[in-house]
Design an enzyme around this catalytic site. Sequence first.
Site, PDB file in Angstrom:
ATOM      1  CE  LYS A 125     -14.854  -2.850   3.195  1.00  0.00           C
ATOM      2  NZ  LYS A 125     -13.875  -3.117   2.149  1.00  0.00           N
ATOM      3  N   GLY A 179       6.102  -6.280   1.478  1.00  0.00           N
ATOM      4  CA  GLY A 179       5.025  -7.256   1.643  1.00  0.00           C
ATOM      5  C   GLY A 179       4.936  -8.152   0.425  1.00  0.00           C
ATOM      6  CB  VAL A 180       6.626 -10.989  -0.910  1.00  0.00           C
ATOM      7  CG1 VAL A 180       7.492  -9.972  -1.623  1.00  0.00           C
ATOM      8  CG2 VAL A 180       7.344 -11.525   0.336  1.00  0.00           C
ATOM      9  N   GLY A 181       2.999 -10.922   0.070  1.00  0.00           N
ATOM     10  CA  GLY A 181       1.844 -11.791   0.280  1.00  0.00           C
ATOM     11  C   GLY A 181       1.189 -12.059  -1.061  1.00  0.00           C
ATOM     12  CB  VAL A 227      -1.114  -7.965  -4.058  1.00  0.00           C
ATOM     13  CG1 VAL A 227      -0.862  -7.005  -5.214  1.00  0.00           C
ATOM     14  CG2 VAL A 227      -2.602  -8.116  -3.803  1.00  0.00           C
TER      15      VAL A 227
HETATM   16  P1  NAD Z   1      -1.579 -10.476   2.279  1.00  0.00           P
HETATM   17  O1  NAD Z   1      -2.018 -10.533   3.689  1.00  0.00           O
HETATM   18  O2  NAD Z   1      -1.622 -11.714   1.437  1.00  0.00           O
HETATM   19  O3  NAD Z   1      -0.072  -9.943   2.203  1.00  0.00           O
HETATM   20  C1  NAD Z   1       0.427  -8.927   3.016  1.00  0.00           C
HETATM   21  C2  NAD Z   1       1.868  -9.267   3.320  1.00  0.00           C
HETATM   22  O4  NAD Z   1       2.436  -8.180   4.042  1.00  0.00           O
HETATM   23  C3  NAD Z   1       2.020 -10.514   4.191  1.00  0.00           C
HETATM   24  O5  NAD Z   1       2.971 -11.387   3.624  1.00  0.00           O
HETATM   25  C4  NAD Z   1       2.501  -9.959   5.526  1.00  0.00           C
HETATM   26  O6  NAD Z   1       3.364 -10.834   6.230  1.00  0.00           O
HETATM   27  C5  NAD Z   1       3.245  -8.713   5.061  1.00  0.00           C
HETATM   28  N1  NAD Z   1       3.483  -7.713   6.110  1.00  0.00           N
HETATM   29  C6  NAD Z   1       2.719  -7.409   7.188  1.00  0.00           C
HETATM   30  N2  NAD Z   1       3.309  -6.452   7.906  1.00  0.00           N
HETATM   31  C7  NAD Z   1       4.458  -6.121   7.262  1.00  0.00           C
HETATM   32  C8  NAD Z   1       5.496  -5.198   7.523  1.00  0.00           C
HETATM   33  N3  NAD Z   1       5.499  -4.408   8.594  1.00  0.00           N
HETATM   34  N4  NAD Z   1       6.515  -5.104   6.632  1.00  0.00           N
HETATM   35  C9  NAD Z   1       6.557  -5.915   5.538  1.00  0.00           C
HETATM   36  N5  NAD Z   1       5.598  -6.818   5.272  1.00  0.00           N
HETATM   37  C10 NAD Z   1       4.564  -6.923   6.112  1.00  0.00           C
HETATM   38  O7  NAD Z   1      -2.424  -9.307   1.612  1.00  0.00           O
HETATM   39  P2  NAD Z   1      -2.640  -9.028   0.063  1.00  0.00           P
HETATM   40  O8  NAD Z   1      -3.919  -9.626  -0.365  1.00  0.00           O
HETATM   41  O9  NAD Z   1      -1.388  -9.326  -0.692  1.00  0.00           O
HETATM   42  O10 NAD Z   1      -2.860  -7.445   0.086  1.00  0.00           O
HETATM   43  C11 NAD Z   1      -1.766  -6.557   0.262  1.00  0.00           C
HETATM   44  C12 NAD Z   1      -2.286  -5.124   0.360  1.00  0.00           C
HETATM   45  O11 NAD Z   1      -3.001  -4.787  -0.828  1.00  0.00           O
HETATM   46  C13 NAD Z   1      -3.269  -4.905   1.516  1.00  0.00           C
HETATM   47  O12 NAD Z   1      -3.103  -3.594   2.007  1.00  0.00           O
HETATM   48  C14 NAD Z   1      -4.623  -5.036   0.841  1.00  0.00           C
HETATM   49  O13 NAD Z   1      -5.622  -4.315   1.539  1.00  0.00           O
HETATM   50  C15 NAD Z   1      -4.336  -4.398  -0.500  1.00  0.00           C
HETATM   51  N6  NAD Z   1      -5.226  -4.860  -1.579  1.00  0.00           N
HETATM   52  C16 NAD Z   1      -5.289  -6.170  -1.903  1.00  0.00           C
HETATM   53  C17 NAD Z   1      -6.133  -6.585  -2.936  1.00  0.00           C
HETATM   54  C18 NAD Z   1      -6.183  -8.023  -3.359  1.00  0.00           C
HETATM   55  O14 NAD Z   1      -6.683  -8.302  -4.454  1.00  0.00           O
HETATM   56  N7  NAD Z   1      -5.676  -8.953  -2.577  1.00  0.00           N
HETATM   57  C19 NAD Z   1      -6.908  -5.643  -3.631  1.00  0.00           C
HETATM   58  C20 NAD Z   1      -6.828  -4.303  -3.269  1.00  0.00           C
HETATM   59  C21 NAD Z   1      -5.977  -3.912  -2.241  1.00  0.00           C
END
Ligand code: NAD
Length: 365
Positions: A94, A191-193, A195
């Site tokens: 990292k 969290g509906v981002g 993933v």
């Molecule tokens: P993202 O930022 O696209 O989505 C996160 C979502 O969570 C956002 O919509 C945000 O508004 C929401 N959020 C923030 N605080 C919140 C709360 N208190 N309550 C409810 N929702 C809340 O991130 P992502 O890429 O979808 O990743 C999500 C998680 O998965 C993270 O912890 C990330 O580290 C982990 N992750 C992601 C990947 C990947 O491929 N993107 C891989 C491994 C792990």
Amino acid sequence: MIEVKKIEETNLADNPVIAQMSNYDHEQLLFCNDNATGLKAIIAVHNTVLGPALGGTRMWSYSNEMEALNDVLRLSRGMTYKNAISGLNLGGGKAVIMGDAKTMKSEAFFRRFGKFVNSLAGKYITAEDVGISPSDMLWVSMETAHVVGLPGKSGDPSPITAHGTYVGMKACANVQFGSDSLSGKKIAVQGVGHVGEYLVEYLSKENADIYISDIDQDSLKRVSEKYGATVVGPDEIYDIDMDIYAPCALGATVNDDTLSRLKCSIIAGAANNQLKIEKVHGQAVMDKGMIYAPDYAINAGGVISCYAEVKNLSSDWAMAKADDIYATIKNIVERSRTENVPTYAIANKMAEERVEAIGKVKLPL
Ligand code: NAD
């Protein structure tokens, strides 16, 4: 002897650097400084027994250098475990860049960083992480080939991460409910981002009863309308009746407070570092009869996608590899039940066992 062992999280801020490296069992640290661009970074190579150390670069306004050092040591060690348990031939590494991601970025800044990455001659492969964008990585790639996740290459890892999380959830359901089916199960996705939304899509195709929370009202509205999911408040999510809790936003949401409220029998989501204190809350989840899918094993789709790019493998290969997450999670959960040991500890043991075993295979070369 080649051995990798998790140690207790302690406050190491007062320890000399080499002592910290030794505590976490790191191979190498590279401290990077460039006064001309203002770059200050640390690259940590934790373990390269399985292959080159792969892990993202994070840019963050750390309050001091020791905080940055602790972060990079902890995160790079985490990558060794994630890569090992996912069956990838990658070690753990990292990088952290100390500074304000809004004001300090420039082409020269990232090209200088790329030169530092390149000086490790492939021992460390970098990718995006918090605070870093694809265009930053394009600058890095002007100075080194040891970078993945560039625009036009393996692309957004979120669909593969969601796929792995979905199949891992099914493995938990198989053990807890006696069937892979999620049809009719009440599932709360926090969290509906990137993933979370893909995960909701899988769940809706299977006719699960989906509940969602987010702090972004636009995402909530879009996802609830598209998939017919019920919206719940960011705090309310811990109190609803549900079968499965899927954290896909923040870390440390499995803690003393939430565990006294959560009524689910499975915790399976993509967020990193879900257990606030691994040892305490991993045990508490098991004592409550819940199954916890270890985060770094179930969310490995992203690193699988990076690995495919490193090895020039197709996205179909990556998707199929993410299917293996089903077997990995099932194995962890079944071993946890047989040995009466929390799932997080079984996952750590399996990762350590793989590094140790492959280390012995590699030694005679
Ligand atoms: P993202 O930022 O696209 O989505 C996160 C979502 O969570 C956002 O919509 C945000 O508004 C929401 N959020 C923030 N605080 C919140 C709360 N208190 N309550 C409810 N929702 C809340 O991130 P992502 O890429 O979808 O990743 C999500 C998680 O998965 C993270 O912890 C990330 O580290 C982990 N992750 C992601 C990947 C990947 O491929 N993107 C891989 C491994 C792990």
